[in-house]
Design an enzyme around this catalytic site. Structure first.
Site, mmCIF file in Angstrom:
data_model
loop_
_atom_site.group_PDB
_atom_site.id
_atom_site.type_symbol
_atom_site.label_atom_id
_atom_site.label_comp_id
_atom_site.label_asym_id
_atom_site.label_seq_id
_atom_site.Cartn_x
_atom_site.Cartn_y
_atom_site.Cartn_z
ATOM 1 N N ASP A 1 -0.481 18.863 -21.448
ATOM 2 C CA ASP A 1 -1.373 17.597 -21.476
ATOM 3 C C ASP A 1 -0.314 16.585 -22.324
ATOM 4 O O ASP A 1 -0.483 16.675 -23.559
ATOM 5 C CB ASP A 1 -2.775 17.714 -21.872
ATOM 6 C CG ASP A 1 -3.370 16.537 -21.795
ATOM 7 O OD1 ASP A 1 -2.651 15.488 -21.903
ATOM 8 O OD2 ASP A 1 -4.556 16.528 -22.179
ATOM 9 N N PHE B 1 -22.287 12.161 -24.248
ATOM 10 C CA PHE B 1 -21.960 11.272 -25.284
ATOM 11 C C PHE B 1 -21.485 9.663 -24.846
ATOM 12 O O PHE B 1 -21.867 9.007 -25.418
ATOM 13 C CB PHE B 1 -20.663 11.762 -26.114
ATOM 14 C CG PHE B 1 -19.404 11.996 -25.391
ATOM 15 C CD1 PHE B 1 -19.368 13.359 -24.728
ATOM 16 C CD2 PHE B 1 -18.375 11.015 -25.087
ATOM 17 C CE1 PHE B 1 -18.309 13.358 -23.866
ATOM 18 C CE2 PHE B 1 -17.500 11.094 -24.286
ATOM 19 C CZ PHE B 1 -17.484 12.467 -23.618
ATOM 20 N N ARG C 1 -16.876 12.781 -32.464
ATOM 21 C CA ARG C 1 -16.142 13.726 -32.149
ATOM 22 C C ARG C 1 -16.711 14.795 -32.647
ATOM 23 O O ARG C 1 -16.074 15.337 -33.454
ATOM 24 C CB ARG C 1 -14.801 13.696 -32.113
ATOM 25 C CG ARG C 1 -13.906 12.338 -31.653
ATOM 26 C CD ARG C 1 -13.675 12.597 -30.231
ATOM 27 N NE ARG C 1 -14.850 12.342 -29.168
ATOM 28 C CZ ARG C 1 -14.591 12.282 -27.814
ATOM 29 N NH1 ARG C 1 -13.349 12.162 -27.295
ATOM 30 N NH2 ARG C 1 -15.671 12.360 -27.007
ATOM 31 N N TYR D 1 0.761 -1.230 0.040
ATOM 32 C CA TYR D 1 0.184 -0.014 -0.040
ATOM 33 C C TYR D 1 0.795 1.353 -0.007
ATOM 34 O O TYR D 1 0.833 2.236 -0.634
ATOM 35 C CB TYR D 1 -0.893 0.041 1.188
ATOM 36 C CG TYR D 1 -1.826 1.199 1.147
ATOM 37 C CD1 TYR D 1 -3.147 0.900 0.686
ATOM 38 C CD2 TYR D 1 -1.473 2.466 1.849
ATOM 39 C CE1 TYR D 1 -4.333 1.804 0.726
ATOM 40 C CE2 TYR D 1 -2.523 3.277 1.871
ATOM 41 C CZ TYR D 1 -3.890 3.363 1.140
ATOM 42 O OH TYR D 1 -4.723 4.180 1.165
ATOM 43 N N LYS E 1 -2.785 6.023 -22.632
ATOM 44 C CA LYS E 1 -2.280 6.249 -23.915
ATOM 45 C C LYS E 1 -0.749 6.190 -24.072
ATOM 46 O O LYS E 1 -0.242 5.367 -24.421
ATOM 47 C CB LYS E 1 -2.921 7.713 -24.351
ATOM 48 C CG LYS E 1 -4.449 7.768 -24.877
ATOM 49 C CD LYS E 1 -4.616 9.039 -25.037
ATOM 50 C CE LYS E 1 -6.392 9.128 -25.070
ATOM 51 N NZ LYS E 1 -6.819 9.037 -26.422
ATOM 52 N N PHE F 1 -10.038 19.400 -24.232
ATOM 53 C CA PHE F 1 -10.483 17.870 -24.715
ATOM 54 C C PHE F 1 -11.867 17.635 -23.476
ATOM 55 O O PHE F 1 -12.086 18.333 -22.500
ATOM 56 C CB PHE F 1 -9.611 17.059 -24.031
ATOM 57 C CG PHE F 1 -9.926 15.424 -24.271
ATOM 58 C CD1 PHE F 1 -10.112 15.051 -25.365
ATOM 59 C CD2 PHE F 1 -10.261 14.886 -23.106
ATOM 60 C CE1 PHE F 1 -10.675 13.570 -25.613
ATOM 61 C CE2 PHE F 1 -10.527 13.317 -23.215
ATOM 62 C CZ PHE F 1 -10.796 12.932 -24.198
ATOM 63 N N THR F 2 -12.452 16.758 -23.916
ATOM 64 C CA THR F 2 -13.912 16.570 -23.112
ATOM 65 C C THR F 2 -13.633 16.606 -21.512
ATOM 66 O O THR F 2 -14.471 17.556 -21.014
ATOM 67 C CB THR F 2 -14.546 15.420 -23.723
ATOM 68 O OG1 THR F 2 -13.941 14.402 -23.543
ATOM 69 C CG2 THR F 2 -15.223 15.546 -24.873
HETATM 70 N N1 F0G Z 1 -6.243 14.342 -22.258
HETATM 71 C C1 F0G Z 1 -6.199 13.979 -23.528
HETATM 72 C C2 F0G Z 1 -5.814 14.614 -24.592
HETATM 73 C C3 F0G Z 1 -7.166 12.656 -23.920
HETATM 74 O O1 F0G Z 1 -7.124 12.184 -24.978
HETATM 75 C C4 F0G Z 1 -7.581 12.118 -22.758
HETATM 76 C C5 F0G Z 1 -8.495 11.023 -22.944
HETATM 77 C C6 F0G Z 1 -7.717 12.563 -21.465
HETATM 78 C C7 F0G Z 1 -6.888 13.765 -21.393
HETATM 79 C C8 F0G Z 1 -8.257 11.894 -20.339
HETATM 80 O O2 F0G Z 1 -7.604 10.567 -19.987
HETATM 81 O O3 F0G Z 1 -9.237 8.779 -20.344
HETATM 82 O O4 F0G Z 1 -7.090 8.611 -18.944
HETATM 83 O O5 F0G Z 1 -9.048 9.960 -18.262
HETATM 84 N N2 F0G Z 1 -8.883 10.587 -24.059
HETATM 85 C C9 F0G Z 1 -9.748 9.298 -24.394
HETATM 86 C C10 F0G Z 1 -9.956 9.157 -25.727
HETATM 87 C C11 F0G Z 1 -10.877 9.093 -23.363
HETATM 88 O O6 F0G Z 1 -10.567 8.249 -26.273
HETATM 89 O O7 F0G Z 1 -9.841 10.021 -26.627
HETATM 90 P P1 F0G Z 1 -8.315 9.548 -19.216
#
Ligand code: F0G
Length: 482
Positions: A223, A455, A389, A80, A266, A132-133
């Protein structure tokens, strides 16, 4: 070896790895695909993976791991607190990014949550190349707002601009001047700008952003989730960086940033995330939130096995053979689609191939979600799952008005090292068929619309019987074939 491009024949990318573990796939007949799509509320997020032939939804958490990553997982130190696995990762982060402090988190948006909690408060703005979303959702949830300052060319779907993810430096300076630095939480730069088609920014642009931020005393947050793709494009497209190594460019980008965060779903081809920085003061502020939301400081919501695999994955990302594979496959897919006249985002970016739904199904108004409709149609026609998207991925404003997206894209992600070229060719072939029959595709409307990140689990239905007609045409053209 640096800077060797592995291609043969007509731009056919050559894999610098071989497949040693496989997963069986299944293709349902088209009638069952229609049933599955209906059951999923015309939302590709709600499909069951067993009903999908090629899962091109995302590259997140589904990249192929290497033998060395899997081997490293066996050595994980289950603990832990004070796990040796964490210290290995921390030291790899120091080596690659040159940042003293590292905070783990369970994924990218968890980092965004912590950054927003620490830096954003009502009235604060976060200028960025593009949102980003999840990033925007966290900033807005803390009462802040986002200001997109990507160069105009970034929003041109077809272009030959090599760095469509660049920030417009004049706009950035003017914005900081107008707002005053007190109102700025930080400037965010997104490598491999996701929502405009995985488009990179240049190292030169980043250096200019740094200069402007220094003039105003504003922090830069990078990022780095899609850093691997951005690194590939800098080496390939930025004259001045041609002879720099992946490691040197990574370090230069990190040196230009105050805080680097990433989704390890990623970057590093595992599942997890983290933030690194040199300021002890900011580290201490951010650190408080890690045990609260993520877990103890030496795992942050990640399993120790993933931590071990991430350490190896980050090291493997410093290799051109590794980072080239995704963008080269994407470029090949884009070129094949262009030959068929299919509207795609150009130049090819990272993450995936992006179909331009605004043109592909130009007869569907944005109010009927053209990119979502194209995603439903493509799954029905092929069993390939993409991700909308476009407007569906936006949020309504406070008065409930639709916010129409700048671009209506259907993203077909190519997770790293996962698909073969024949699978990509199958997708290209079915997209070509769909393009020829595009007039059959109709719009979608909401049956059940969640308020936040709609979405992910919104339920939609076709506005007419267009999906039945699409199935009938498929049977006419393909006979008994799946
Ligand atoms: N920043 C970027 C540029 C991303 O593409 C993503 C996630 C995140 C932050 C958030 O990271 O998913 O680990 O919480 N992109 C995924 C996609 C969800 O399908 O493009 P996460």
């Amino acid at each position: 070896m640096a800077n060797v491009k592995f291609y043969f024949g007509e731009n056919v990318p050559l894999e610098m790895h071989k497949v040693r573990v496989v997963q069986k796939l299944n293709i349902l007949p088209i009638e069952q695909r229609l049933e599955a799509m209906t059951g999923a509320g015309n939302n590709t997020f709600l499909l069951k993976n067993r009903d999908v032939y090629l899962d091109m939804l995302t590259d997140s958490g589904v990249n192929a791991m290497s033998d060395n990553q899997i081997a490293a997982m066996m050595q994980a130190d289950d603990s832990y607190a004070g796990s040796e696995s964490f210290f290995k990762l921390e030291s790899k982060i120091r080596e690659i990014f040159g940042k003293e402090f590292f905070l783990p988190a369970h994924q990218g948006r968890a980092c965004e949550h912590i950054l927003a909690q620490v830096f954003v408060e009502p009235g604060k703005v976060v200028p960025m190349n593009y949102h980003f979303t999840t990033t925007k959702a966290h900033i807005v949830a803390c009462g802040g707002s986002v200001e997109e300052l990507v160069i105009d060319e970034g929003l041109n779907v077809t272009s030959d601009c090599p760095f469509k993810g660049n920030i417009d430096i004049d706009k950035l300076r003017a914005f900081l001047q107008e707002q005053g630095s007190d109102k700025i939480a930080f400037v965010r730069l997104e490598a491999g700008t996701n929502l405009i088609g995985g488009q990179p920014f240049s190292l030169e642009n980043m250096a200019e952003v740094r200069k402007v931020c220094d003039e105003f005393g504003v922090l830069i947050v990078l990022d780095a989730s899609l850093l691997a793709d951005n690194l590939h494009f800098i080496i390939e497209r930025e004259e001045k960086c041609k002879n720099m190594s992946v490691r040197e460019i990574t370090r230069a980008m990190s040196d230009l940033s105050d805080i680097v965060y990433f989704s390890a779903r990623k970057l590093g081809c595992v599942r997890g995330g983290g933030m690194c920085l040199n300021s002890k003061e900011l580290y201490l502020k951010m650190r408080e939130l890690v045990p609260l939301y993520e877990g103890f400081l030496t795992y942050g919501g990640m399993s120790v096995r993933e931590i071990e695999a991430l350490t190896v994955g980050l090291e493997e990302t410093m290799d051109e053979d590794m980072i080239n594979q995704g963008p080269q496959f994407i470029a090949s897919m884009v070129e094949e689609l262009k030959k068929k006249g299919v509207p795609v985002v150009t130049p090819p970016g990272g993450l995936g191939c992006h179909l331009n739904a605004m043109e592909f199904v130009g007869h569907i108004p944005q109010s009927l979600y053209p990119a979502g409709a194209l995603g439903a149609a493509l799954y029905i026609a092929s069993g390939v799952r993409g991700m909308e998207r476009g407007t569906l991925s936006e949020q309504r404003d406070e008065n409930g008005n639709e916010h129409y997206a700048n671009m209506e894209l259907l993203r077909l992600a190519l997770p790293r090292r996962v698909f073969t070229l024949s699978q990509v060719k199958y997708a290209v072939d079915r997209i070509g068929w769909l393009y020829e029959n595009r007039s059959l595709i109709g719009g979608l409307s909401f049956v059940d619309e969640p308020k936040i990140l709609r979405f992910f689990f919104g339920i939609l239905s076709p506005v007419s019987d267009w999906q039945d007609k699409l199935v009938a045409k498929f049977r006419e053209d393909f006979g008994d074939s799946l």
